[in-house]
Design a protein around this motif. Structure first.
Motif, PDB file in Angstrom:
ATOM      1  N   ASP A 461     -19.120  61.830  37.773  1.00  0.00           N
ATOM      2  CA  ASP A 461     -20.440  61.566  38.366  1.00  0.00           C
ATOM      3  C   ASP A 461     -20.761  60.082  38.498  1.00  0.00           C
ATOM      4  OD1 ASP A 461     -20.657  60.924  35.731  1.00  0.00           O
ATOM      5  OD2 ASP A 461     -22.178  62.420  35.241  1.00  0.00           O
ATOM      6  N   ARG A 462     -19.796  59.229  38.166  1.00  0.00           N
ATOM      7  CA  ARG A 462     -19.955  57.786  38.230  1.00  0.00           C
ATOM      8  C   ARG A 462     -20.986  57.267  37.207  1.00  0.00           C
ATOM      9  NH1 ARG A 462     -19.533  54.633  44.027  1.00  0.00           N
ATOM     10  NH2 ARG A 462     -18.834  52.629  43.179  1.00  0.00           N
ATOM     11  N   VAL A 463     -21.342  58.103  36.259  1.00  0.00           N
ATOM     12  CA  VAL A 463     -22.275  57.712  35.198  1.00  0.00           C
ATOM     13  C   VAL A 463     -21.575  57.744  33.848  1.00  0.00           C
ATOM     14  CG1 VAL A 463     -24.430  58.265  34.030  1.00  0.00           C
ATOM     15  CG2 VAL A 463     -24.260  58.530  36.518  1.00  0.00           C
ATOM     16  N   THR A 464     -20.964  58.871  33.536  1.00  0.00           N
ATOM     17  CA  THR A 464     -20.239  59.040  32.278  1.00  0.00           C
ATOM     18  C   THR A 464     -18.756  58.777  32.527  1.00  0.00           C
ATOM     19  OG1 THR A 464     -21.826  60.711  31.577  1.00  0.00           O
ATOM     20  CG2 THR A 464     -19.737  60.611  30.393  1.00  0.00           C
ATOM     21  N   TRP A 465     -18.213  57.793  31.812  1.00  0.00           N
ATOM     22  CA  TRP A 465     -16.820  57.386  32.008  1.00  0.00           C
ATOM     23  C   TRP A 465     -16.002  57.735  30.775  1.00  0.00           C
ATOM     24  CZ3 TRP A 465     -15.098  55.555  36.651  1.00  0.00           C
ATOM     25  CH2 TRP A 465     -16.071  55.154  37.568  1.00  0.00           C
ATOM     26  N   THR A 466     -14.775  58.209  31.010  1.00  0.00           N
ATOM     27  CA  THR A 466     -13.863  58.592  29.932  1.00  0.00           C
ATOM     28  C   THR A 466     -12.561  57.804  30.065  1.00  0.00           C
ATOM     29  OG1 THR A 466     -14.773  60.839  29.926  1.00  0.00           O
ATOM     30  CG2 THR A 466     -12.659  60.501  28.811  1.00  0.00           C
ATOM     31  N   GLU A 467     -12.120  57.179  28.973  1.00  0.00           N
ATOM     32  CA  GLU A 467     -10.874  56.420  28.999  1.00  0.00           C
ATOM     33  C   GLU A 467      -9.675  57.369  29.052  1.00  0.00           C
ATOM     34  OE1 GLU A 467     -10.485  53.592  25.908  1.00  0.00           O
ATOM     35  OE2 GLU A 467     -12.345  52.512  26.399  1.00  0.00           O
ATOM     36  N   ILE A 468      -8.692  56.980  29.833  1.00  0.00           N
ATOM     37  CA  ILE A 468      -7.449  57.738  29.947  1.00  0.00           C
ATOM     38  C   ILE A 468      -6.416  57.073  29.045  1.00  0.00           C
ATOM     39  CG2 ILE A 468      -5.611  58.473  31.508  1.00  0.00           C
ATOM     40  CD1 ILE A 468      -7.644  58.555  33.752  1.00  0.00           C
ATOM     41  N   GLU A 469      -6.039  57.744  27.982  1.00  0.00           N
ATOM     42  CA  GLU A 469      -5.115  57.178  27.006  1.00  0.00           C
ATOM     43  C   GLU A 469      -3.668  57.469  27.396  1.00  0.00           C
ATOM     44  OE1 GLU A 469      -5.780  57.958  22.908  1.00  0.00           O
ATOM     45  OE2 GLU A 469      -7.964  58.017  23.126  1.00  0.00           O
ATOM     46  N   PHE A 470      -2.813  56.457  27.211  1.00  0.00           N
ATOM     47  CA  PHE A 470      -1.381  56.622  27.400  1.00  0.00           C
ATOM     48  C   PHE A 470      -0.752  57.053  26.075  1.00  0.00           C
ATOM     49  CE2 PHE A 470      -2.545  54.494  31.124  1.00  0.00           C
ATOM     50  CZ  PHE A 470      -1.495  54.495  32.029  1.00  0.00           C
ATOM     51  N   MET A 471       0.438  57.633  26.170  1.00  0.00           N
ATOM     52  CA  MET A 471       1.085  58.144  24.966  1.00  0.00           C
ATOM     53  C   MET A 471       1.535  57.030  24.026  1.00  0.00           C
ATOM     54  SD  MET A 471       3.417  61.372  26.240  1.00  0.00           S
ATOM     55  CE  MET A 471       4.118  60.524  27.665  1.00  0.00           C
ATOM     56  N   TYR A 472       1.944  55.887  24.586  1.00  0.00           N
ATOM     57  CA  TYR A 472       2.625  54.901  23.749  1.00  0.00           C
ATOM     58  C   TYR A 472       1.954  53.530  23.736  1.00  0.00           C
ATOM     59  CZ  TYR A 472       6.135  58.518  24.534  1.00  0.00           C
ATOM     60  OH  TYR A 472       6.775  59.718  24.638  1.00  0.00           O
ATOM     61  N   LYS A 473       1.456  53.068  24.845  1.00  0.00           N
ATOM     62  CA  LYS A 473       0.899  51.725  24.872  1.00  0.00           C
ATOM     63  C   LYS A 473      -0.444  51.683  24.135  1.00  0.00           C
ATOM     64  CE  LYS A 473      -2.007  51.272  28.994  1.00  0.00           C
ATOM     65  NZ  LYS A 473      -3.018  50.465  28.303  1.00  0.00           N
ATOM     66  N   PRO A 474      -0.845  50.531  23.594  1.00  0.00           N
ATOM     67  CA  PRO A 474      -2.133  50.442  22.887  1.00  0.00           C
ATOM     68  C   PRO A 474      -3.302  50.772  23.800  1.00  0.00           C
ATOM     69  CG  PRO A 474      -0.753  48.551  22.377  1.00  0.00           C
ATOM     70  CD  PRO A 474      -0.076  49.286  23.489  1.00  0.00           C
ATOM     71  N   GLY A 475      -4.256  51.484  23.251  1.00  0.00           N
ATOM     72  CA  GLY A 475      -5.476  51.851  23.966  1.00  0.00           C
ATOM     73  C   GLY A 475      -6.541  52.216  22.962  1.00  0.00           C
ATOM     74  N   ASN A 476      -6.358  53.371  22.331  1.00  0.00           N
ATOM     75  CA  ASN A 476      -7.244  53.821  21.261  1.00  0.00           C
ATOM     76  C   ASN A 476      -7.095  52.899  20.055  1.00  0.00           C
ATOM     77  OD1 ASN A 476      -8.642  55.135  19.251  1.00  0.00           O
ATOM     78  ND2 ASN A 476      -7.937  57.172  19.849  1.00  0.00           N
ATOM     79  N   LEU A 477      -8.205  52.343  19.579  1.00  0.00           N
ATOM     80  CA  LEU A 477      -8.151  51.373  18.492  1.00  0.00           C
ATOM     81  C   LEU A 477      -7.663  51.992  17.191  1.00  0.00           C
ATOM     82  CD1 LEU A 477     -11.537  49.506  19.142  1.00  0.00           C
ATOM     83  CD2 LEU A 477      -9.256  48.984  20.038  1.00  0.00           C
TER      84      LEU A 477
END
Length: 698
Positions: A461-477
């Motif tokens: 909806d261009r309001v709520t955004w969700t991060e797309i996590e990769f399996m191996y590279k850093p993303g989720n802290l």
């Protein structure tokens, strides 16, 4: 038994294992990377221009040209090559009889075929290293399919020497380029204070290594320079103990890299090359088996003395060049670079050609000893066969060494410029086959101000955004760093490179955004093999965007317990604007990068307009429209004929035509008319009479 027989077996076995691993992992990623709906479809690299098959094969050496002849498209043909490579490597790993020169040749051709269309995802230095090592195995491995060929292989030390020369080029160049790049972190010996957190895919141990004190990081950089620049010269030492010392130092470096970073099969391939520094005696020592040899006892003292002198010189040079000083009170070792760039450049000019001549002398020694070994073979047939082998493989070894001097001397301009032009011509002639390559790993340290990382976000909806996590590279802290060696997730690696620049430098990134908006499963599986972990597995996102962050490892807490998060990050800027399917910016970028041509867009637009219409209705509609257009054009033509006024036909007046001519042309024309009148017996007078009649009628 030959002096190098066990190393040959170990090297052959390891190489087959590496080929099997690479083929398996490339098969897993093939459809998402190179499939018809992948990021960079491989079919775009093969232009079927109507040329003969041999011409196509010479221009782009790949077996994928055979696809149409076998009824296969490019995607299926690539999958077939991967499966053949994996199956053949597995069979050769299990059966020693298949560790044959022809098998290695087939594996090399398969991987070369894939690299020809691999584009940016197969442009890594370790891919080139695997190709070069694979071709060397063609020369090193026995040819068991020819009866009697395995017996009397006196050329083994000669061809196996090429693996040692390749290891020397790889390590020496990797050490030199760190200093010739003038990277301030390498010159300041602080590179490892950034390396562990800025490398592509760190391991959990990288976090702990990052917490080490700075003085130890700097000392580790000094050790890296010694192992990569000074120690490789010992590869060609006639003293066995010096070679063994060099072997264990190289192994130590590679093992530490494996523990702290995920560099796929590169370090394992380097360890395989390190086997060229061993002999059967040392491998028997590992296996705790008895090895019978006759050492020269009279030279033990001299050998040990020379051994001690050489290591003492290396130690003294290290202390002098890096000003090592021990602080006994603090228990630290201080270090700094005690030479300038100009001094190092002079050193490089001094040692490059001696290194070449060292290789010449070492190869000559192997050739001469192999020739004498061939002369000592009993039996005419065996001696003749050994001589033929020595001649063929000796010529191949000399040729490979000669053309390898071109990429090796890239590290020093003057040395490269002074090479014989024939060597460059030979190198250019075989360049497309990647028989020899230039190397230089970790030339500059990236991410000094923080590790740049691209994070893709999706929204419905261009309001709520969700991060797309990769399996191996850093993303989720909070996600624990992965351990995936020898697998190389090629999309994750390219995401690391993309974060270093702007998105326009990575055309495939636009294709990635487009495929994710389309919900292509094969591309999504490159990000998450478990579709349930992909946030938009039920329905593709309506909108996508990408932001750039700076990542750092968290610090160890003072009271002892480890933090709950591995990373901390800070927002930097927008990397890719918000786009959706049909977005003008997305469409323009796809067209700009050649990922979506105007013709393709037109065809897809037409397809969208006719979707849902029945075939008879569509056919009769086209026929009715065609008939209506023809009828309207006929009526329009009839109306035009009825309303068009009739105009009298008049002859052109000669004087009017002459008004548009120049003076010279008019004079010429009058002369021609006079002459024509004379020749035709008064044709001009008749024409004037006709003109008078015409004027009267008017």
């Amino acid at each position: 038994m030959c002096e190098y027989s066990l190393q040959l077996l170990a090297c052959s076995y390891s190489e087959h294992r590496l080929f099997q691993s690479v083929a398996n992992k490339l098969f897993d990623q093939n459809v998402g990377l190179y499939g018809n709906d992948g990021l960079l479809p491989a079919r775009w690299q093969l232009r079927y221009s109507g040329k003969a098959f041999l011409e196509q094969l010479l221009s782009t050496p790949t077996l994928l040209w055979l696809g149409p002849h076998l009824g296969l498209d490019t995607q299926t043909a690539m999958e077939l090559l991967c499966l053949l490579g994996a199956a053949l490597s597995l069979a050769a790993t299990l059966l020693e009889s298949l560790r044959d020169s022809l098998v290695f040749l087939f594996l090399w051709v398969l991987y070369l075929s894939l690299c020809q269309v691999g584009q940016v995802f197969l442009y890594f230095q370790w891919d080139s290293l695997l190709l070069e090592t694979g071709f060397l195995c063609v020369l090193i491995a026995p040819l068991t399919t020819v009866p009697g060929w395995r017996a009397g292989r006196v050329h083994d030390p000669v061809t196996f020497w090429l693996a040692r020369w390749l290891l020397f080029r790889l390590m020496f160049a990797s050490g030199v380029v760190k200093l010739t790049s003038r990277c301030p972190t390498w010159w300041g010996l602080t590179a490892l204070t950034y390396h562990y957190e800025t490398q592509c895919i760190p391991t959990p141990l990288a976090w702990f290594a990052h917490q080490l004190p700075v003085w130890l990081h700097k000392l580790s950089v000094v050790a890296t320079f010694v192992i990569e620049i000074a120690v490789p010269f010992l590869f060609f030492s006639p003293l066995r103990r010096l070679r063994l010392g060099a072997f264990y130092m190289q192994v130590l470096l590679q093992v530490l890299i494996i523990l702290s970073g995920n560099y796929n099969f590169f370090n394992l391939l380097t360890l395989t090359l390190c086997l060229s520094l061993l002999d059967d005696q040392h491998i028997y020592f590992w296996l705790r088996r008895k090895y019978i040899h006759t050492p020269n006892k009279g030279t033990h003292f001299q050998i040990r003395s020379l051994f001690s002198v050489i290591w003492t010189l290396i130690g003294y040079g290290t202390v002098t060049c890096f000003d090592l000083q021990i602080d006994w009170d603090k228990g630290t070792v201080s270090s700094r670079t005690a030479f300038t760039f100009h001094q190092f450049n002079q050193f490089l000019k001094t040692v490059t050609f001696p290194a070449v001549w060292l290789g010449v002398l070492s190869l000559t020694w192997e050739l001469v000893t192999a020739m004498f070994r061939c002369a000592c073979v009993q039996g005419f047939f065996r001696r003749f066969l050994g001589t033929v082998q020595w001649t063929v493989f000796g010529a191949a070894a000399v040729s490979m060494f000669a053309i390898s001097l071109v990429p090796f001397t890239y590290i020093e301009y003057d040395s490269n410029a002074s090479l014989w032009p024939g060597l460059r011509q030979g190198y250019d002639a075989v360049g497309r086959y990647q028989l020899v390559n230039s190397y230089g790993l970790f030339r500059r340290m990236t991410g000094v101000g923080g590790r740049p990382e691209v994070v893709i976000e999706g929204s419905m909806d261009r309001v709520t955004w969700t991060e797309i996590e990769f399996m191996y590279k850093p993303g989720n802290l909070s996600a624990t760093p992965a351990v995936i060696t020898p697998h190389q997730p090629r999309l994750d690696w390219q995401m690391w490179f993309a974060a270093l620049g702007v998105h326009s430098h990575s055309p495939w990134f636009t294709s990635l955004m487009h495929r994710l908006l389309q919900g292509k499963t094969e591309v999504i599986e490159l990000i998450q093999s478990d579709m349930s972990k992909y946030p938009f597995h039920q329905q593709p996102p309506m909108y996508l965007r990408a932001h750039r962050y700076k990542y750092w490892f968290t610090e160890k807490l003072a009271n002892g317990p480890f933090p709950k998060r591995w990373w901390r990050r800070v927002y930097v800027e927008e990397f890719y604007p918000t786009v959706h399917l049909g977005d003008a910016f997305l469409e323009s970028m796809l067209s700009h990068h050649g990922l979506k041509t105007a013709l393709v867009q037109l065809v897809r637009w037409v397809r969208a307009q006719v979707n849902g219409l029945s075939a008879p209705l569509l056919l009769w509609s086209l026929l009715f429209c065609s008939a209506s257009i023809c009828l309207l054009r006929g009526l329009q033509f009839e109306v035009t004929l009825k309303t068009k006024p009739s105009e009298p036909t008049t002859l052109p007046h000669p004087q009017e035509d002459k008004q548009t001519m120049s003076v010279e042309e008019v004079d010429e024309e009058e002369e021609v008319e006079d002459d024509a009148g004379k020749k035709t017996g008064g044709f001009k007078d008749d024409y004037e009479n006709v003109e008078d009649v015409t004027d009267e009628d008017g």
